[in-house]
Design a protein around this motif. Sequence first.
Motif, mmCIF file in Angstrom:
data_model
loop_
_atom_site.group_PDB
_atom_site.id
_atom_site.type_symbol
_atom_site.label_atom_id
_atom_site.label_comp_id
_atom_site.label_asym_id
_atom_site.label_seq_id
_atom_site.Cartn_x
_atom_site.Cartn_y
_atom_site.Cartn_z
ATOM 1 N N GLY A 293 0.769 -1.231 0.000
ATOM 2 C CA GLY A 293 0.000 0.000 0.000
ATOM 3 C C GLY A 293 0.799 1.279 0.000
ATOM 4 N N HIS A 294 0.071 2.377 0.271
ATOM 5 C CA HIS A 294 0.582 3.737 0.192
ATOM 6 C C HIS A 294 1.090 3.988 -1.229
ATOM 7 C CE1 HIS A 294 1.577 7.551 1.860
ATOM 8 N NE2 HIS A 294 2.890 7.407 1.693
ATOM 9 N N ALA A 295 2.327 4.451 -1.385
ATOM 10 C CA ALA A 295 2.915 4.688 -2.699
ATOM 11 C C ALA A 295 4.398 4.393 -2.636
ATOM 12 C CB ALA A 295 2.685 6.139 -3.146
ATOM 13 N N ASN A 296 5.004 4.189 -3.807
ATOM 14 C CA ASN A 296 6.457 4.031 -3.940
ATOM 15 C C ASN A 296 6.998 2.767 -3.288
ATOM 16 O OD1 ASN A 296 6.541 6.660 -5.187
ATOM 17 N ND2 ASN A 296 6.423 7.532 -3.119
ATOM 18 N N ASP A 297 6.142 1.744 -3.117
ATOM 19 C CA ASP A 297 6.565 0.470 -2.536
ATOM 20 C C ASP A 297 7.275 0.710 -1.212
ATOM 21 O OD1 ASP A 297 7.066 -2.217 -2.203
ATOM 22 O OD2 ASP A 297 8.558 -2.380 -3.797
ATOM 23 N N PRO A 298 6.569 1.200 -0.175
ATOM 24 C CA PRO A 298 7.227 1.634 1.061
ATOM 25 C C PRO A 298 8.005 0.545 1.777
ATOM 26 C CG PRO A 298 4.853 1.430 1.375
ATOM 27 C CD PRO A 298 5.107 1.322 -0.101
ATOM 28 N N PHE A 299 7.592 -0.711 1.615
ATOM 29 C CA PHE A 299 8.293 -1.808 2.286
ATOM 30 C C PHE A 299 9.290 -2.500 1.365
ATOM 31 C CE2 PHE A 299 3.904 -1.621 4.000
ATOM 32 C CZ PHE A 299 4.228 -1.051 5.230
ATOM 33 N N LYS A 300 9.444 -1.946 0.126
ATOM 34 C CA LYS A 300 10.324 -2.549 -0.879
ATOM 35 C C LYS A 300 9.995 -4.031 -1.040
ATOM 36 C CE LYS A 300 12.003 1.500 -0.991
ATOM 37 N NZ LYS A 300 11.377 2.420 -1.990
ATOM 38 N N ALA A 301 8.712 -4.303 -1.098
ATOM 39 C CA ALA A 301 8.222 -5.678 -1.110
ATOM 40 C C ALA A 301 8.291 -6.327 -2.476
ATOM 41 C CB ALA A 301 6.774 -5.715 -0.600
ATOM 42 N N GLY A 302 8.160 -5.529 -3.540
ATOM 43 C CA GLY A 302 8.060 -6.106 -4.873
ATOM 44 C C GLY A 302 9.203 -7.032 -5.227
ATOM 45 N N GLY B 126 7.394 -9.132 -8.219
ATOM 46 C CA GLY B 126 7.621 -7.835 -8.835
ATOM 47 C C GLY B 126 6.338 -7.150 -9.271
ATOM 48 N N LEU B 127 5.273 -7.285 -8.462
ATOM 49 C CA LEU B 127 3.972 -6.694 -8.777
ATOM 50 C C LEU B 127 3.653 -5.566 -7.801
ATOM 51 C CD1 LEU B 127 2.406 -10.159 -9.282
ATOM 52 C CD2 LEU B 127 2.212 -8.374 -11.020
ATOM 53 N N ARG B 128 2.911 -4.572 -8.280
ATOM 54 C CA ARG B 128 2.515 -3.447 -7.432
ATOM 55 C C ARG B 128 1.146 -3.691 -6.811
ATOM 56 N NH1 ARG B 128 -0.078 1.656 -7.848
ATOM 57 N NH2 ARG B 128 0.887 3.201 -6.468
ATOM 58 N N ASN B 129 0.144 -3.814 -7.641
ATOM 59 C CA ASN B 129 -1.188 -4.183 -7.179
ATOM 60 C C ASN B 129 -1.908 -4.913 -8.296
ATOM 61 O OD1 ASN B 129 -3.303 -4.344 -5.263
ATOM 62 N ND2 ASN B 129 -4.381 -2.721 -6.322
ATOM 63 N N GLY C 214 9.145 -6.762 -12.320
ATOM 64 C CA GLY C 214 9.861 -5.487 -12.319
ATOM 65 C C GLY C 214 9.633 -4.538 -11.173
ATOM 66 N N TRP C 215 8.425 -4.433 -10.636
ATOM 67 C CA TRP C 215 8.158 -3.452 -9.591
ATOM 68 C C TRP C 215 8.951 -3.788 -8.317
ATOM 69 C CZ3 TRP C 215 6.268 1.220 -9.100
ATOM 70 C CH2 TRP C 215 5.891 1.678 -7.836
ATOM 71 N N SER C 216 9.588 -2.766 -7.663
ATOM 72 C CA SER C 216 9.529 -1.361 -7.967
ATOM 73 C C SER C 216 10.816 -0.830 -8.596
ATOM 74 C CB SER C 216 9.219 -0.585 -6.687
ATOM 75 O OG SER C 216 10.226 -0.856 -5.693
ATOM 76 N N CYS C 217 11.604 -1.728 -9.189
ATOM 77 C CA CYS C 217 12.668 -1.255 -10.070
ATOM 78 C C CYS C 217 12.045 -0.530 -11.254
ATOM 79 C CB CYS C 217 13.523 -2.435 -10.547
ATOM 80 S SG CYS C 217 14.553 -2.090 -12.002
ATOM 81 N N ARG C 218 10.980 -1.142 -11.797
ATOM 82 C CA ARG C 218 10.349 -0.590 -12.983
ATOM 83 C C ARG C 218 8.852 -0.439 -12.770
ATOM 84 N NH1 ARG C 218 12.346 -3.877 -18.180
ATOM 85 N NH2 ARG C 218 10.570 -5.152 -17.533
ATOM 86 N N GLU C 219 8.275 0.488 -13.491
ATOM 87 C CA GLU C 219 6.831 0.635 -13.592
ATOM 88 C C GLU C 219 6.487 0.385 -15.056
ATOM 89 O OE1 GLU C 219 3.321 4.049 -13.195
ATOM 90 O OE2 GLU C 219 5.393 4.531 -12.675
ATOM 91 N N GLY C 220 5.987 -0.819 -15.348
ATOM 92 C CA GLY C 220 5.899 -1.209 -16.752
ATOM 93 C C GLY C 220 7.310 -1.418 -17.265
#
Length: 414
Positions: free
Chosen positions: A188-197, A243-246, A285-291
Amino acid sequence: MPRRGCRPAHLLAGLLLLALPVFLLPPASVAGTATAGTSRTSAVPLTELTVVTERVAFGLQRPIALTGLPDGRMLIAEKNGTVRAYHPDTGLAAAPVLDLTARIDTSDNERGLLGITPAPNFARTGLLYVAYTSLPAGALTLARVPIGAPERVQVLLTQEHAEYGNHNGGQVAFGRDGYLYWSLGDGGHANDPFKAGQNLGTLLGKIVRIDVNRTCGAKPYCVPSDNPFVRTRGARPEIWVYGLRNPWRFSVDPVDGSLWIGDVGQGLVEEINHIRPWQRGANLGWSCREGTPVFDPEQCRPGVRYTDPVFEYEHFMTENCSVTGGVVYRGSATPEAWGTYIASDYCSTLAFAVRPKPGGGYETATIGNFPTQPTAIDADVHGELYVLSDLPGWLSRVRFERVQPASGGGAANR
């Protein structure tokens, strides 16, 4: 539920977005239409197709997920935790067939009952698999429950998700392999705050794959031995891709077992990924990449292979806001559209069509619009499509029509 870090106020109010053998064949109805459709009519260019919708039910309360049953009904999950049934012959049933509201955390716009799918042997067992954010702290929860018996819920797997209310993921689906797949957002939130991707030590930002027909030790499921990270130190063995955001709606193509994933972007692009069974362990890819664009260079690692989306479209400074992943059309009503993946966007409602080309790459086009605020697209037992609309509370039937190709307007091929 699509999710972004922040939204204009006028959008926030409406955005919900919110044991079978491995050689199992597709359901008979889908496999049959596949054979019949391909023998009668060849696929046409996507620019010669358009989607047409017909509203068939209304009065739903924030419908968020749907799935087809063997008896022809469509089950519709409402965000608050109720499940309604629709049949084309009798319409929308007034009373819920399942009520899980006592378990569901709806404290945030994106929390709630998020996904639902029948067990492959549903006709005999009446079992459903559901994904939801649970009380008291919004943990992402995967469970099974007999239809009509909410007191018999069995929780299978959970992931803490207390800090932020958005990016819950929540799709559930069975693969051709008989295993259950479940998507989870990045926390959640934005910018992958937990660097989970990019972190294989958490289920956040992943699609997992488990065997729910067996138990292993204290777990009410087993991890398939061919999951990609079973022998990776520090990794969660349940992970299938990462490597997924949502991932707001993925689906399994019943013909080839591949995953089609709609992954919500940060604000630059929205993306569609297509993962074949042999691509297990793919890094999206997320959050190294967005698309395909680089988003956070600090999350990029030398020598890491990232899997590109097969389709991406602009979010920034457009009417688009959040991808709603769909399904591959495997019905028989429109053989010309057979094998075409259909998705949309919660705000623009554009209908995106993506189809693999025989020689490689993908053909893509925009082929019309869905009704307002599409939250889920899915198929009935015959492979024909339906779409849900969030705040209006609609269920609409989807069909395809042949049209003269328009000049321009189609998305570029990859």
